[in-house]
Design a protein around this motif. Sequence first.
Motif, PDB file in Angstrom:
ATOM      1  N   PHE A  98       0.828  -1.211   0.000  1.00  0.00           N
ATOM      2  CA  PHE A  98       0.000   0.000   0.000  1.00  0.00           C
ATOM      3  C   PHE A  98       0.862   1.260   0.000  1.00  0.00           C
ATOM      4  N   THR A  99       1.919   1.255   0.830  1.00  0.00           N
ATOM      5  CA  THR A  99       2.813   2.419   0.896  1.00  0.00           C
ATOM      6  C   THR A  99       3.477   2.668  -0.442  1.00  0.00           C
ATOM      7  N   SER A 100       3.942   1.586  -1.078  1.00  0.00           N
ATOM      8  CA  SER A 100       4.594   1.698  -2.381  1.00  0.00           C
ATOM      9  C   SER A 100       3.650   2.247  -3.442  1.00  0.00           C
ATOM     10  N   LEU A 101       2.423   1.716  -3.470  1.00  0.00           N
ATOM     11  CA  LEU A 101       1.445   2.175  -4.458  1.00  0.00           C
ATOM     12  C   LEU A 101       1.073   3.638  -4.228  1.00  0.00           C
ATOM     13  N   LYS A 102       0.887   4.014  -2.962  1.00  0.00           N
ATOM     14  CA  LYS A 102       0.542   5.403  -2.654  1.00  0.00           C
ATOM     15  C   LYS A 102       1.658   6.350  -3.081  1.00  0.00           C
ATOM     16  N   GLU A 103       2.895   5.935  -2.868  1.00  0.00           N
ATOM     17  CA  GLU A 103       4.037   6.767  -3.284  1.00  0.00           C
ATOM     18  C   GLU A 103       4.081   6.887  -4.799  1.00  0.00           C
ATOM     19  N   ASP A 104       3.829   5.765  -5.494  1.00  0.00           N
ATOM     20  CA  ASP A 104       3.824   5.792  -6.962  1.00  0.00           C
ATOM     21  C   ASP A 104       2.738   6.727  -7.485  1.00  0.00           C
ATOM     22  N   GLU A 161      -9.179   5.167  -5.588  1.00  0.00           N
ATOM     23  CA  GLU A 161     -10.333   4.533  -4.946  1.00  0.00           C
ATOM     24  C   GLU A 161     -10.182   3.015  -4.777  1.00  0.00           C
ATOM     25  N   PRO A 162      -9.759   2.257  -5.822  1.00  0.00           N
ATOM     26  CA  PRO A 162      -9.618   0.800  -5.620  1.00  0.00           C
ATOM     27  C   PRO A 162      -8.650   0.449  -4.500  1.00  0.00           C
ATOM     28  N   LEU A 163      -7.581   1.242  -4.375  1.00  0.00           N
ATOM     29  CA  LEU A 163      -6.611   0.996  -3.314  1.00  0.00           C
ATOM     30  C   LEU A 163      -7.249   1.232  -1.948  1.00  0.00           C
ATOM     31  N   LYS A 164      -8.001   2.332  -1.842  1.00  0.00           N
ATOM     32  CA  LYS A 164      -8.664   2.642  -0.571  1.00  0.00           C
ATOM     33  C   LYS A 164      -9.713   1.587  -0.232  1.00  0.00           C
ATOM     34  N   VAL A 165     -10.451   1.160  -1.265  1.00  0.00           N
ATOM     35  CA  VAL A 165     -11.487   0.146  -1.053  1.00  0.00           C
ATOM     36  C   VAL A 165     -10.857  -1.164  -0.575  1.00  0.00           C
ATOM     37  N   PHE A 166      -9.757  -1.557  -1.235  1.00  0.00           N
ATOM     38  CA  PHE A 166      -9.102  -2.815  -0.887  1.00  0.00           C
ATOM     39  C   PHE A 166      -8.507  -2.751   0.519  1.00  0.00           C
ATOM     40  N   GLU A 167      -7.892  -1.622   0.814  1.00  0.00           N
ATOM     41  CA  GLU A 167      -7.297  -1.428   2.145  1.00  0.00           C
ATOM     42  C   GLU A 167      -8.392  -1.442   3.215  1.00  0.00           C
ATOM     43  N   HIS A 168      -9.495  -0.765   2.913  1.00  0.00           N
ATOM     44  CA  HIS A 168     -10.618  -0.725   3.849  1.00  0.00           C
ATOM     45  C   HIS A 168     -11.203  -2.124   4.057  1.00  0.00           C
ATOM     46  N   LYS A 169     -11.289  -2.901   2.967  1.00  0.00           N
ATOM     47  CA  LYS A 169     -11.842  -4.252   3.054  1.00  0.00           C
ATOM     48  C   LYS A 169     -10.990  -5.142   3.966  1.00  0.00           C
ATOM     49  N   LEU A 170      -9.675  -5.052   3.830  1.00  0.00           N
ATOM     50  CA  LEU A 170      -8.796  -5.865   4.677  1.00  0.00           C
ATOM     51  C   LEU A 170      -8.986  -5.524   6.157  1.00  0.00           C
ATOM     52  N   LYS A 171      -9.060  -4.227   6.442  1.00  0.00           N
ATOM     53  CA  LYS A 171      -9.237  -3.803   7.839  1.00  0.00           C
ATOM     54  C   LYS A 171     -10.601  -4.266   8.363  1.00  0.00           C
ATOM     55  N   LYS A 172     -11.600  -4.136   7.513  1.00  0.00           N
ATOM     56  CA  LYS A 172     -12.949  -4.525   7.923  1.00  0.00           C
ATOM     57  C   LYS A 172     -13.044  -6.037   8.118  1.00  0.00           C
ATOM     58  N   ASP A 173     -12.434  -6.789   7.188  1.00  0.00           N
ATOM     59  CA  ASP A 173     -12.449  -8.252   7.319  1.00  0.00           C
ATOM     60  C   ASP A 173     -11.740  -8.701   8.598  1.00  0.00           C
ATOM     61  N   GLU A 174     -10.622  -8.039   8.896  1.00  0.00           N
ATOM     62  CA  GLU A 174      -9.887  -8.377  10.113  1.00  0.00           C
ATOM     63  C   GLU A 174     -10.745  -8.106  11.348  1.00  0.00           C
ATOM     64  N   LYS A 175     -11.421  -6.962  11.349  1.00  0.00           N
ATOM     65  CA  LYS A 175     -12.278  -6.617  12.478  1.00  0.00           C
ATOM     66  C   LYS A 175     -13.427  -7.622  12.615  1.00  0.00           C
TER      67      LYS A 175
END
Length: 777
Positions: free
Chosen positions: A531-537, A724-738
């Motif tokens: 995620f950090t790498s993609l955000k920097e790119d 948006e896809p990155l945010k959605v995917f990141e949000h999904k992982l956090k939500k799934d973990e919760k």
Amino acid sequence: MGLANDYFLLYHGKHIEQTTTFGTIDNKSQDDFFDISALILCVTRKDYEKYISLKSFNDLVAKVTNKEVKNLDDIYQLQHCILDSLKVDTKNIHLEKLHSAFEYLKDENIIENSAFKILISLFDPEELTAINTLETKEENNKQNISFQEAKTNLEKTIKELKEIFKTNDFIEELEETNNYLGNQKFSIGITGVMNAGKSTMLNALMGQEILGSAVVPETANLTIVKHGKPEANVFYWNKEEWNRIESSASEIESIAEFVKETKAIFKDDLDNLIKEESVSEKVDINNLAAFTSAEASGKKCNLVKYVELKSNLDFLKDGIEIVDTPGLDDPVIQREEITKEYLSACDLMIHLMNVSQSATLKDVEFIIDALLYQNITKLLIVITRADTVSKEQLEEVINYTKTSIENQLRNQNKDSKLDYILNNIKFIPISGKMALLHRTKREQEALEAGYRLEDTGILEIENYLHETLFGKGSNKSELIIKGAKAQIQKVIEKETKSFNYELVLLSKSKDELEADLEEFNQKKDTNKRIFTSLKEDISLYKTDAKSYLETLESFLNTELLELQNIIRQRVYNDVKYSFEKTKKRPANSRIKTIVETAIKDGIIDIIRDYRYKFIKKSQSIGEVCEQKYQDLGFVIGHKNDNFDARGFFQDDFKAGFLTSSNEVLVSKITNEVSATKANKLNDLNSSLEKFIKEEFNSIEKNILQKAKTVSEILIENFFAQIEEPLKVFEHKLKKDEKTLQERIANFEENEANKDELTIEIHKKIKKLEAINKGLKS
């Protein structure tokens, strides 16, 4: 790059609508059809005069159409017909012939290599097939209900979904969509010369005499009427704007009188109202005429740029805003610029003409300008004071207006646009006075004059406005509903995935759940690095896109400089030709047409090329981001679709760039031409260059600023969607973990109620699927 850029947009459904008189091109049986087509498609605005002057070129044109090519518009129309014909033909053998023809033209240095690559890319059979398929799908998905019905249905859907969703952030997204639907605005622009009856008609529409109306010219300022708690605000000129007014006074007599009058009335008080930044003032709504009326004693209207008026009238509900403009014959050309600024963003324009003064030259020029250059696609012409003439006389007025438009188009060498203009105009006669009597509880007076409400024309106007803004064929309404549906579908998709994940967890033992959580924790660092790498790119690409705006600004500067040379050369050539052939100077009206047409057509072409370059850059960035995203197992946009930047920029750069008044420049040039002599043409050339450069400073500044503003907004929106896809995917992982953690913590309780929970979730998923299916139908 010329028209190749234009074709690139046309192939993807973004071309400005055109009507053609060339008919259907159907000569593919000819061996040389594709060679001729390739040659015609290569002609650009910069070199078309060279081509149409060649007999050999015209002989080739005659092989594909019986229409003679006389000017640039004819070239555009012929190219459009050929392109339309080729667009539906995706046979490889035909496209190979076209590619071969382009190759030959490149080898012979007829076209540059860059233009060759663009033209080749336009005729890709796979892309053509995909576009045709997409267009068919969109045609099948058109709305069959009105905007209000569709809006009400979506609001009900949102309410229903809120009861299903359990996650607050999804509910917030639905609320944003609800606000999006509720905050949409539909603007109606009202234009006409002084004394055309604008205020009377508007008061009749709104059912209250809220705007001043009189026999003498009344509204001297632009007035924006919105729905809300009744109040009025006036906005004064700022110093820069006032300085431009004073500057133009040296060239235009009517403005000189306006400035002289204003200074004489206000004297030293002028500085208290004209500041560096525009000053606004809340005023008594009942005393509004003191600030807007040309007949008010204090002449405050001279200093007022525009007025914002709020009213709680029923007519203004559903987000309707009215832009009531000063007369077209207003002596202050800066007011005309403000009018064009607002009209370029209007959804519908109503142009009023007094039946006794209809179709003045100013009326006709404005109608043509609105439909050809200001992105107005629907124009209602209202013939006012219809109660003062017979039906036969009304018909004569309408026919005279149509003839005047045709004659003016012919003078501008744009007679091929006549059908397009007439097809986008509707005429409705009205008796504003009688309608106002009916709407203000004085109907008996109107009935005694022989006018029922349905005889006044006001109901026909209201029906037309409602159908155009909210009816089944409204493009804006359709886009709003389509956008809201897309937002709702995204939320449904995300919530459905969450419910499905819950079902998976419900089927697992506690040991399996704890193993999943451990795996989650092991992948956390890896995901974080990704995620950090993609955000920097993405941040780097965004910086690159913003830097590219400097390149585009240089492009605009170069093209606008070239346009100045084109204007100068056309005027000079026309004067020279006139002296040689007739021993006389050309008429001022002809010089005016040459200058204004060259400026408008030139700026449209330049902005079109700017838009192409902007999209091309966005496309390259999007493709790189898509490739990086694919490593994570998801893509930008819909599944199985390739990234297409054109989808992000539907109608951008199509309006608002032709708002500057050219009257001062036209005045300077016509005065210089009127004084020139046949043996002093070199002096004329120097003077033209000087005048054009002086007046282009403000035009150039205006265009550069608007292009930069639009581009910066688009870049922000573009990267918001890229991220948006990155945010959605990141949000999904956090939500799934919760969700996983909650399932483990409440395992015993959930296990006891597993069957009930499973059934409940299944019902919700089914309901979501049904709603989603309904949205797609």
